[in-house]
Design a protein around this motif. Structure first.
Motif, mmCIF file in Angstrom:
data_model
loop_
_atom_site.group_PDB
_atom_site.id
_atom_site.type_symbol
_atom_site.label_atom_id
_atom_site.label_comp_id
_atom_site.label_asym_id
_atom_site.label_seq_id
_atom_site.Cartn_x
_atom_site.Cartn_y
_atom_site.Cartn_z
ATOM 1 N N LEU A 108 6.846 5.658 -9.139
ATOM 2 C CA LEU A 108 6.993 4.219 -8.745
ATOM 3 C C LEU A 108 5.945 3.506 -7.936
ATOM 4 O O LEU A 108 5.538 2.491 -8.108
ATOM 5 C CB LEU A 108 8.353 4.134 -7.740
ATOM 6 C CG LEU A 108 9.550 4.428 -8.474
ATOM 7 C CD1 LEU A 108 10.762 4.316 -7.562
ATOM 8 C CD2 LEU A 108 10.139 3.300 -9.387
ATOM 9 N N GLY A 109 5.149 4.448 -7.328
ATOM 10 C CA GLY A 109 4.049 4.177 -6.486
ATOM 11 C C GLY A 109 2.854 3.716 -7.428
ATOM 12 O O GLY A 109 2.223 2.949 -7.297
ATOM 13 N N LEU A 110 2.658 4.737 -8.424
ATOM 14 C CA LEU A 110 1.741 4.310 -9.505
ATOM 15 C C LEU A 110 1.988 3.120 -10.116
ATOM 16 O O LEU A 110 1.183 2.247 -10.670
ATOM 17 C CB LEU A 110 1.734 5.552 -10.383
ATOM 18 C CG LEU A 110 1.055 6.647 -9.882
ATOM 19 C CD1 LEU A 110 1.321 8.013 -10.931
ATOM 20 C CD2 LEU A 110 -0.565 6.542 -9.519
ATOM 21 N N ASN A 111 3.277 2.942 -10.548
ATOM 22 C CA ASN A 111 3.686 1.392 -11.177
ATOM 23 C C ASN A 111 3.405 0.285 -10.499
ATOM 24 O O ASN A 111 2.767 -0.505 -10.913
ATOM 25 C CB ASN A 111 5.311 1.693 -11.525
ATOM 26 C CG ASN A 111 5.673 0.347 -12.333
ATOM 27 O OD1 ASN A 111 5.205 0.163 -13.338
ATOM 28 N ND2 ASN A 111 6.621 -0.339 -11.820
ATOM 29 N N ALA A 112 3.777 0.430 -9.075
ATOM 30 C CA ALA A 112 3.157 -0.657 -8.217
ATOM 31 C C ALA A 112 1.769 -0.817 -7.933
ATOM 32 O O ALA A 112 1.334 -1.816 -8.218
ATOM 33 C CB ALA A 112 3.771 -0.572 -6.833
ATOM 34 N N PRO A 161 -0.144 3.621 -4.318
ATOM 35 C CA PRO A 161 0.409 4.831 -4.489
ATOM 36 C C PRO A 161 0.634 6.078 -3.357
ATOM 37 O O PRO A 161 1.397 6.964 -3.476
ATOM 38 C CB PRO A 161 -0.726 5.445 -5.556
ATOM 39 C CG PRO A 161 -1.439 4.413 -5.719
ATOM 40 C CD PRO A 161 -1.132 3.393 -4.795
ATOM 41 N N LEU A 162 -0.420 5.996 -2.386
ATOM 42 C CA LEU A 162 -0.219 6.733 -1.293
ATOM 43 C C LEU A 162 1.011 6.592 -0.504
ATOM 44 O O LEU A 162 2.067 7.572 -0.150
ATOM 45 C CB LEU A 162 -1.392 6.569 -0.339
ATOM 46 C CG LEU A 162 -2.965 6.840 -0.864
ATOM 47 C CD1 LEU A 162 -3.590 6.257 0.050
ATOM 48 C CD2 LEU A 162 -2.874 8.046 -1.454
ATOM 49 N N ALA A 163 1.548 5.259 -0.539
ATOM 50 C CA ALA A 163 2.737 4.701 0.166
ATOM 51 C C ALA A 163 3.929 5.470 -0.685
ATOM 52 O O ALA A 163 4.884 5.864 0.075
ATOM 53 C CB ALA A 163 2.817 3.374 0.513
ATOM 54 N N GLY A 164 3.659 5.249 -1.788
ATOM 55 C CA GLY A 164 4.972 5.644 -2.525
ATOM 56 C C GLY A 164 5.131 7.321 -2.502
ATOM 57 O O GLY A 164 6.067 7.618 -2.363
ATOM 58 N N ARG A 165 4.111 7.894 -2.285
ATOM 59 C CA ARG A 165 4.065 9.349 -2.081
ATOM 60 C C ARG A 165 4.722 9.831 -0.675
ATOM 61 O O ARG A 165 5.486 10.620 -0.659
ATOM 62 C CB ARG A 165 2.593 10.051 -2.263
ATOM 63 C CG ARG A 165 2.648 11.588 -2.204
ATOM 64 C CD ARG A 165 3.490 12.256 -3.491
ATOM 65 N NE ARG A 165 3.206 13.624 -3.409
ATOM 66 C CZ ARG A 165 3.917 14.366 -4.267
ATOM 67 N NH1 ARG A 165 4.933 13.947 -5.158
ATOM 68 N NH2 ARG A 165 3.904 15.759 -4.275
ATOM 69 N N LEU A 166 4.084 8.951 0.011
ATOM 70 C CA LEU A 166 4.653 9.306 1.640
ATOM 71 C C LEU A 166 6.102 9.205 1.559
ATOM 72 O O LEU A 166 6.873 9.537 2.289
ATOM 73 C CB LEU A 166 3.920 8.412 2.415
ATOM 74 C CG LEU A 166 2.504 8.915 2.847
ATOM 75 C CD1 LEU A 166 1.813 7.822 3.739
ATOM 76 C CD2 LEU A 166 2.637 10.162 3.523
ATOM 77 N N SER A 167 6.664 8.174 0.666
ATOM 78 C CA SER A 167 7.941 7.533 0.883
ATOM 79 C C SER A 167 8.927 8.784 0.411
ATOM 80 O O SER A 167 10.147 8.420 0.687
ATOM 81 C CB SER A 167 8.314 6.461 -0.049
ATOM 82 O OG SER A 167 8.217 6.512 -1.213
#
Length: 469
Positions: free
Chosen positions: A140-144, A317-323
């Motif tokens: 989802l982070g990569l998509n964003a 992507p970093l924020a998606g991973r942290l989520s």
């Protein structure tokens, strides 16, 4: 009800690549036009009001078709509707190359928005279909990030193409990538994913929702006129009718009970609505500010606009991973506050503001949206039952588009008040700057609401019970 299993397995990473390329194409095709608007307005002799409708008409189409596309995708296949959207979006973009009036540009932009709605309504649902819950944060982070990467390249490419070849060629930018996406899906992604296929489609609800969107825009952009005020009031009546209809139907376009069953779900959507109400008009307004008030070329304006989207693309992507590991409420709320600070700086721009100050403001806005979007998307999708991920994805995108539409409609109102039907040119720099300042103050109000609602949304992840479970 669980989703039907596919007849043959497919690597989720091929699906991710195809979806991310599609997520890159839609914003590239839509945002690159913003930088070309001054040149387009001059060559087509378009008024300020009609030019402001170029980004708005896309949103109207988005909001009309977002929910129907999400429900249709659950019934006929998410990949199929995704491909239909790519085909429609790219065809309309190609045809826009040949038009000779601003009115025809608006017609084709409507069809672009229709195709984009089909893509946005299915992209997250496709990723949810192939990735398990504990591994969805990164995709989802990569998509964003790809959405933001499209927004990143759009201003620079749009400005360069406009200066080098003319505004018409901006509409051809997405076409090579469209060919790549379609080829990849045909080659590597077989079969399809479905939701509750036996459900009947609510055409009456779809029509009511479409009429609401049209009435809302017409009403907002004509205030304080008497008949526009009446149309705006009628839009609220239509919204009540739509909600009541969806609550009573066994097979609705959207199960409105989801909002009551999960405060996390409803508050996350409200936060998204206010965040995106502030964001969408920014590219349009900054393009006019930089080119008409500051005298930048289209290419130079595009380079400045790169800052915000490039920051988003790096951070998302970093924020998606942290989520996957940290509470989304705090990540998203920090993003809301950072964006608020950036807009606070933008609200002070004048005729002689230092370029470094503008860059700093756009960096903060990009950092904030990068921290907000992926965690917020993750929470919304985790809050939905597995059989409703298509509608949940469409509802999330709908919150984004409703926010965009409300924000852009109010900016159109400021354009109407300050500029009227005058042709856009450099002599209008003073009313343009006044319009920009009013829009930034409105955005600050939206972002304050977003920050507060995000903080009040409650616990996330496993602590939050999914609706329908």
């Amino acid at each position: 009800m669980n989703e039907p299993q596919r007849a043959a397995p497919v690597s989720p990473w091929w699906v991710l690549i195809a979806v991310c390329l599609g997520a890159f194409v839609a914003p590239l095709g839509m945002a690159s036009v913003n930088v070309a608007l001054p040149t387009m307005a001059r060559e087509l002799n378009a008024s300020a009001v009609l030019v402001s409708w170029v980004p708005t008409i896309v949103l109207i189409a988005n909001i009309i078709f977002m929910l129907p596309a999400g429900k249709l995708a659950d019934q006929v296949g998410r990949k199929r509707v995704f491909l239909w959207g790519i085909a429609l979006n790219s065809s309309a973009s190609a045809l826009a190359f040949f038009v000779n009036s601003i009115e025809m540009v608006l017609v084709l932009r409507f069809f672009q928005g229709m195709g984009a709605a089909m893509m946005f309504a299915t992209s997250m649902a496709l990723l949810i279909s192939v990735f398990p819950p504990e591994k969805r944060g990164l995709p989802l982070g990569l998509n964003a990030a790809c959405v933001y990467f499209g927004l990143t390249l759009a201003p620079a490419l749009g400005g360069w193409v406009t200066d080098a070849f003319g505004w018409r060629f901006v509409f051809l930018l997405p076409l090579p990538i469209v060919v790549l996406v379609v080829s990849l899906i045909a080659w590597r992604v077989s079969g399809d994913w479905f939701g509750e296929r036996e459900n009947r489609f609510d055409w009456g609800g779809a029509l009511t929702f479409a009429l609401w969107a049209i009435a809302l825009v017409i009403g907002l952009t004509g205030l304080p006129g008497l008949w526009q005020s009446a149309v705006l009031a009628f839009s609220f009546v239509l919204l009540v009718v739509f909600i009541r209809r969806q609550a009573r139907r066994e097979q609705p376009l959207i199960r409105v009970q989801m909002f009551r069953e999960s405060r996390l779900f409803s508050f996350s959507l409200m936060t998204a609505l206010f965040m995106y109400a502030s964001s969408y008009p920014l590219g349009f307004l900054l393009s006019l500010y930089l080119q008409y008030v500051r005298g930048y070329s289209a290419a130079d304006a595009g380079h400045v606009l790169l800052v915000q989207a490039l920051t988003m693309a790096c951070v998302a992507p970093l924020a998606g991973r942290l989520s996957d590991y940290l509470p989304a409420r705090w990540l998203a709320s920090a993003g809301c506050f950072c964006t608020l600070c950036g807009y606070g700086l933008l609200s002070t721009l004048g005729v002689a503001t230092a370029p470094g100050f503008i860059v700093l403001a756009l960096f903060l806005v990009g950092l904030g949206f990068g921290c907000f979007s992926s965690p917020n998307n993750h929470v919304v999708m985790q809050s939905a039952h597995s059989s409703e991920v298509g509608v949940a994805a469409a509802t999330l995108n709908l919150a984004r588009v409703v926010g965009n539409l409300v924000g852009m409609s109010l900016v159109n109102l400021f354009v109407y008040w300050n500029l009227g039907n005058q042709p856009l040119n450099e002599t209008l720099s003073e009313p343009l700057l006044r319009t920009f300042s009013q829009a930034m103050l409105l955005a600050l109000a939206f972002l304050t609401c977003a920050t507060l609602i995000s903080l009040l949304r409650g616990a996330s992840g496993a602590e939050q019970k999914k609706p329908g479970d």
